[in-house]
Scaffold this motif. Structure first.
Motif, PDB file in Angstrom:
ATOM      1  N   THR A   1       0.846  -1.191   0.000  1.00  0.00           N
ATOM      2  CA  THR A   1       0.000   0.000   0.000  1.00  0.00           C
ATOM      3  C   THR A   1       0.882   1.242   0.000  1.00  0.00           C
ATOM      4  OG1 THR A   1      -1.664  -1.220   1.268  1.00  0.00           O
ATOM      5  CG2 THR A   1      -1.895   1.181   1.161  1.00  0.00           C
ATOM      6  N   MET A   2       0.681   2.109  -1.005  1.00  0.00           N
ATOM      7  CA  MET A   2       1.487   3.326  -1.142  1.00  0.00           C
ATOM      8  C   MET A   2       0.771   4.549  -0.574  1.00  0.00           C
ATOM      9  SD  MET A   2       3.236   2.827  -4.914  1.00  0.00           S
ATOM     10  CE  MET A   2       1.782   3.360  -5.770  1.00  0.00           C
ATOM     11  N   ALA A   3      -0.552   4.601  -0.712  1.00  0.00           N
ATOM     12  CA  ALA A   3      -1.299   5.764  -0.237  1.00  0.00           C
ATOM     13  C   ALA A   3      -2.759   5.391  -0.032  1.00  0.00           C
ATOM     14  CB  ALA A   3      -1.191   6.917  -1.229  1.00  0.00           C
ATOM     15  N   ILE A   4      -3.376   6.078   0.912  1.00  0.00           N
ATOM     16  CA  ILE A   4      -4.798   5.931   1.213  1.00  0.00           C
ATOM     17  C   ILE A   4      -5.365   7.338   1.068  1.00  0.00           C
ATOM     18  CG2 ILE A   4      -6.450   5.246   2.988  1.00  0.00           C
ATOM     19  CD1 ILE A   4      -4.164   3.416   4.079  1.00  0.00           C
ATOM     20  N   ILE A   5      -6.063   7.557  -0.041  1.00  0.00           N
ATOM     21  CA  ILE A   5      -6.382   8.912  -0.489  1.00  0.00           C
ATOM     22  C   ILE A   5      -7.872   9.222  -0.355  1.00  0.00           C
ATOM     23  CG2 ILE A   5      -6.232  10.507  -2.447  1.00  0.00           C
ATOM     24  CD1 ILE A   5      -4.066   8.448  -3.532  1.00  0.00           C
ATOM     25  N   ALA A   6      -8.175  10.362   0.259  1.00  0.00           N
ATOM     26  CA  ALA A   6      -9.560  10.821   0.400  1.00  0.00           C
ATOM     27  C   ALA A   6     -10.088  11.283  -0.959  1.00  0.00           C
ATOM     28  CB  ALA A   6      -9.631  11.963   1.403  1.00  0.00           C
ATOM     29  N   LYS A   7     -11.285  10.829  -1.304  1.00  0.00           N
ATOM     30  CA  LYS A   7     -11.946  11.224  -2.553  1.00  0.00           C
ATOM     31  C   LYS A   7     -13.423  11.471  -2.274  1.00  0.00           C
ATOM     32  CE  LYS A   7      -8.556  10.406  -5.513  1.00  0.00           C
ATOM     33  NZ  LYS A   7      -7.961  11.336  -6.399  1.00  0.00           N
ATOM     34  N   HIS A   8     -13.985  12.437  -2.978  1.00  0.00           N
ATOM     35  CA  HIS A   8     -15.427  12.668  -2.894  1.00  0.00           C
ATOM     36  C   HIS A   8     -16.135  11.785  -3.911  1.00  0.00           C
ATOM     37  CE1 HIS A   8     -14.195  16.447  -0.924  1.00  0.00           C
ATOM     38  NE2 HIS A   8     -15.341  16.305  -0.299  1.00  0.00           N
ATOM     39  N   ASP A   9     -17.235  11.160  -3.509  1.00  0.00           N
ATOM     40  CA  ASP A   9     -18.033  10.421  -4.486  1.00  0.00           C
ATOM     41  C   ASP A   9     -19.038  11.371  -5.134  1.00  0.00           C
ATOM     42  OD1 ASP A   9     -20.200  10.718  -2.733  1.00  0.00           O
ATOM     43  OD2 ASP A   9     -20.217   8.620  -2.112  1.00  0.00           O
ATOM     44  N   GLU A  10     -19.900  10.839  -5.984  1.00  0.00           N
ATOM     45  CA  GLU A  10     -20.845  11.667  -6.725  1.00  0.00           C
ATOM     46  C   GLU A  10     -21.858  12.372  -5.825  1.00  0.00           C
ATOM     47  OE1 GLU A  10     -22.150   7.455  -6.434  1.00  0.00           O
ATOM     48  OE2 GLU A  10     -20.371   8.371  -7.308  1.00  0.00           O
ATOM     49  N   ASN A  11     -22.026  11.888  -4.590  1.00  0.00           N
ATOM     50  CA  ASN A  11     -22.946  12.510  -3.637  1.00  0.00           C
ATOM     51  C   ASN A  11     -22.246  13.453  -2.664  1.00  0.00           C
ATOM     52  OD1 ASN A  11     -25.147  11.035  -4.694  1.00  0.00           O
ATOM     53  ND2 ASN A  11     -24.540   9.259  -3.466  1.00  0.00           N
ATOM     54  N   GLY A  12     -20.950  13.634  -2.853  1.00  0.00           N
ATOM     55  CA  GLY A  12     -20.193  14.516  -1.975  1.00  0.00           C
ATOM     56  C   GLY A  12     -19.666  13.844  -0.723  1.00  0.00           C
ATOM     57  N   ASN A  13     -19.878  12.543  -0.581  1.00  0.00           N
ATOM     58  CA  ASN A  13     -19.378  11.801   0.576  1.00  0.00           C
ATOM     59  C   ASN A  13     -17.901  11.489   0.391  1.00  0.00           C
ATOM     60  OD1 ASN A  13     -22.012  11.606   1.744  1.00  0.00           O
ATOM     61  ND2 ASN A  13     -22.446   9.934   0.317  1.00  0.00           N
ATOM     62  N   ILE A  14     -17.184  11.429   1.510  1.00  0.00           N
ATOM     63  CA  ILE A  14     -15.767  11.072   1.461  1.00  0.00           C
ATOM     64  C   ILE A  14     -15.631   9.558   1.447  1.00  0.00           C
ATOM     65  CG2 ILE A  14     -13.571  11.118   2.714  1.00  0.00           C
ATOM     66  CD1 ILE A  14     -14.090  13.800   1.646  1.00  0.00           C
ATOM     67  N   ASN A  15     -14.950   9.060   0.454  1.00  0.00           N
ATOM     68  CA  ASN A  15     -14.565   7.662   0.350  1.00  0.00           C
ATOM     69  C   ASN A  15     -13.053   7.627   0.201  1.00  0.00           C
ATOM     70  OD1 ASN A  15     -17.144   6.292   0.401  1.00  0.00           O
ATOM     71  ND2 ASN A  15     -17.531   7.203  -1.596  1.00  0.00           N
ATOM     72  N   THR A  16     -12.538   6.457  -0.071  1.00  0.00           N
ATOM     73  CA  THR A  16     -11.093   6.301  -0.130  1.00  0.00           C
ATOM     74  C   THR A  16     -10.677   5.573  -1.393  1.00  0.00           C
ATOM     75  OG1 THR A  16     -10.941   6.247   2.269  1.00  0.00           O
ATOM     76  CG2 THR A  16      -9.114   5.272   1.072  1.00  0.00           C
TER      77      THR A  16
ATOM     78  N   LYS B   1     -10.992  14.794   4.950  1.00  0.00           N
ATOM     79  CA  LYS B   1     -10.202  14.936   3.717  1.00  0.00           C
ATOM     80  C   LYS B   1      -8.754  14.489   3.892  1.00  0.00           C
ATOM     81  CE  LYS B   1     -12.922  18.818   1.991  1.00  0.00           C
ATOM     82  NZ  LYS B   1     -12.878  20.244   1.629  1.00  0.00           N
ATOM     83  N   CYS B   2      -8.411  14.027   5.086  1.00  0.00           N
ATOM     84  CA  CYS B   2      -7.048  13.585   5.369  1.00  0.00           C
ATOM     85  C   CYS B   2      -6.711  12.336   4.560  1.00  0.00           C
ATOM     86  CB  CYS B   2      -6.899  13.274   6.864  1.00  0.00           C
ATOM     87  SG  CYS B   2      -5.295  12.595   7.300  1.00  0.00           S
ATOM     88  N   SER B   3      -5.577  12.361   3.887  1.00  0.00           N
ATOM     89  CA  SER B   3      -5.040  11.187   3.208  1.00  0.00           C
ATOM     90  C   SER B   3      -3.825  10.702   3.991  1.00  0.00           C
ATOM     91  CB  SER B   3      -4.635  11.550   1.773  1.00  0.00           C
ATOM     92  OG  SER B   3      -5.758  11.908   1.004  1.00  0.00           O
ATOM     93  N   TRP B   4      -3.437   9.459   3.763  1.00  0.00           N
ATOM     94  CA  TRP B   4      -2.293   8.865   4.445  1.00  0.00           C
ATOM     95  C   TRP B   4      -1.314   8.341   3.404  1.00  0.00           C
ATOM     96  CZ3 TRP B   4      -1.669   8.536   9.806  1.00  0.00           C
ATOM     97  CH2 TRP B   4      -2.772   8.966  10.561  1.00  0.00           C
ATOM     98  N   ILE B   5      -0.033   8.641   3.588  1.00  0.00           N
ATOM     99  CA  ILE B   5       1.004   8.281   2.633  1.00  0.00           C
ATOM    100  C   ILE B   5       1.996   7.317   3.308  1.00  0.00           C
ATOM    101  CG2 ILE B   5       2.783   9.149   1.065  1.00  0.00           C
ATOM    102  CD1 ILE B   5      -0.104  10.258   0.537  1.00  0.00           C
ATOM    103  N   ALA B   6       2.339   6.238   2.597  1.00  0.00           N
ATOM    104  CA  ALA B   6       3.308   5.263   3.106  1.00  0.00           C
ATOM    105  C   ALA B   6       4.724   5.801   2.899  1.00  0.00           C
ATOM    106  CB  ALA B   6       3.136   3.925   2.404  1.00  0.00           C
ATOM    107  N   HIS B   7       5.438   5.973   3.978  1.00  0.00           N
ATOM    108  CA  HIS B   7       6.770   6.566   3.962  1.00  0.00           C
ATOM    109  C   HIS B   7       7.756   5.798   3.084  1.00  0.00           C
ATOM    110  CE1 HIS B   7      10.734   7.566   5.859  1.00  0.00           C
ATOM    111  NE2 HIS B   7      10.232   8.766   5.740  1.00  0.00           N
ATOM    112  N   SER B   8       7.738   4.485   3.151  1.00  0.00           N
ATOM    113  CA  SER B   8       8.745   3.681   2.456  1.00  0.00           C
ATOM    114  C   SER B   8       8.575   3.661   0.939  1.00  0.00           C
ATOM    115  CB  SER B   8       8.737   2.247   2.986  1.00  0.00           C
ATOM    116  OG  SER B   8       7.476   1.658   2.752  1.00  0.00           O
ATOM    117  N   HIS B   9       7.440   4.116   0.429  1.00  0.00           N
ATOM    118  CA  HIS B   9       7.206   4.095  -1.022  1.00  0.00           C
ATOM    119  C   HIS B   9       7.559   5.416  -1.711  1.00  0.00           C
ATOM    120  CE1 HIS B   9       5.318   0.161  -1.480  1.00  0.00           C
ATOM    121  NE2 HIS B   9       4.791   0.363  -0.286  1.00  0.00           N
ATOM    122  N   ILE B  10       7.910   6.438  -0.947  1.00  0.00           N
ATOM    123  CA  ILE B  10       8.161   7.759  -1.537  1.00  0.00           C
ATOM    124  C   ILE B  10       9.532   7.817  -2.195  1.00  0.00           C
ATOM    125  CG2 ILE B  10       8.469  10.218  -1.039  1.00  0.00           C
ATOM    126  CD1 ILE B  10       6.454   9.868   1.249  1.00  0.00           C
ATOM    127  N   ASP B  11       9.540   8.286  -3.434  1.00  0.00           N
ATOM    128  CA  ASP B  11      10.795   8.520  -4.141  1.00  0.00           C
ATOM    129  C   ASP B  11      11.136  10.008  -4.127  1.00  0.00           C
ATOM    130  OD1 ASP B  11      13.062   7.870  -5.795  1.00  0.00           O
ATOM    131  OD2 ASP B  11      11.946   8.664  -7.501  1.00  0.00           O
TER     132      ASP B  11
END
Length: 173
Positions: free
Chosen positions: A16-31, A100-110
Motif C-alpha cells: 500500500t502506497m497511499a490511502i487517499i480521500a476522494k469525494h463520491d458523486e454525492n459529496g461523501n468522502i470515500n477512499t 479529507k485527510c489522506s495517508w502516505i506510506a513513507h517507504s514508497h516515496i521517491d
C-alpha cells in the motif's frame, strides 16, 4: 487500473502506497487505496481505513498516535506505524480528524515535488504519482518527522531484540 467494485473493507499491506480521500458523486468522502499494481475504492474515510489496519495489528489509530507522542513527542499530524515488523509507516497529510485527510506510506516515496499553487506532487518508487492539496513544506515536514519516528522506534525494537538474544544465550544454572 481502478476497480469499480466497492470493497466493504480493505487490508493495508506493505504494498500500500497511499490511502487517499476522494469525494463520491454525492459529496461523501470515500477512499482510493493506491497499491504498487492496483487501486481500490473503499467506502470508508482514509482515517477509518488506517484505524482498521491498526486494529488488525493489535492497536488502534489513537493507540499508535499515543505511541508516537510517547516516543518522539509529536502530537499533531503524528506519523504512525501500522506494523513496524513489516515496515508500514504512514503519515497524514492534514489532521486525521478531517475527513479529507489522506495517508502516505513513507517507504514508497521517491520524490516530493512542488506542484501548482499549494499542491504537492508525491512520486512513488514505482513511478506512479499523486497530487496532494497540501503545501510542499508540509509534506516535506511530514516525511522528515516520519523518518525520525521510524528511526527511534526501530532502535527501540532492535534494543529489545538484542536484550532477548542475550537472555536466550545465557546458559541455565
Amino acid at each position: 487500473m481502478l476497480n469499480d467494485v466497492y470493497f466493504p473493507s480493505y487490508e493495508v499491506t506493505p504494498l500500500t502506497m497511499a490511502i487517499i480521500a476522494k469525494h463520491d458523486e454525492n459529496g461523501n468522502i470515500n477512499t482510493t487505496v493506491l497499491e504498487e499494481q492496483e487501486e481500490y475504492f473503499v467506502q470508508y474515510s482514509p482515517s477509518k481505513v488506517i484505524d482498521y489496519a491498526c486494529k488488525f495489528f493489535g492497536s488502534s489509530l489513537r493507540g499508535r498516535q499515543d505511541g508516537t507522542r510517547d516516543i518522539c513527542g509529536i502530537t499533531h499530524k503524528a506519523p504512525i506505524s501500522v506494523d513496524p515488523a513489516s515496515g508500514m509507516y504512514f503519515f497524514p497529510t492534514i489532521a486525521p480528524t478531517n475527513p479529507k485527510c489522506s495517508w502516505i506510506a513513507h517507504s514508497h516515496i521517491d520524490q516530493v515535488l512542488k506542484g501548482p499553487d499549494r499542491f504537492t506532487k508525491v512520486v512513488f518508487n514505482n513511478g506512479k504519482s499523486i497530487l496532494l492539496e497540501v503545501s510542499h513544506g508540509t509534506v516535506l515536514n511530514q516525511v522528515h518527522r516520519t523518518a525520525q519516528y521510524r528511526y527511534l522506534l526501530d532502535n527501540r525494537l532492535k534494543y529489545l531484540q538484542r536484550q532477548n538474544a542475550d537472555v536466550v544465550a545465557e546458559p541455565f544454572a
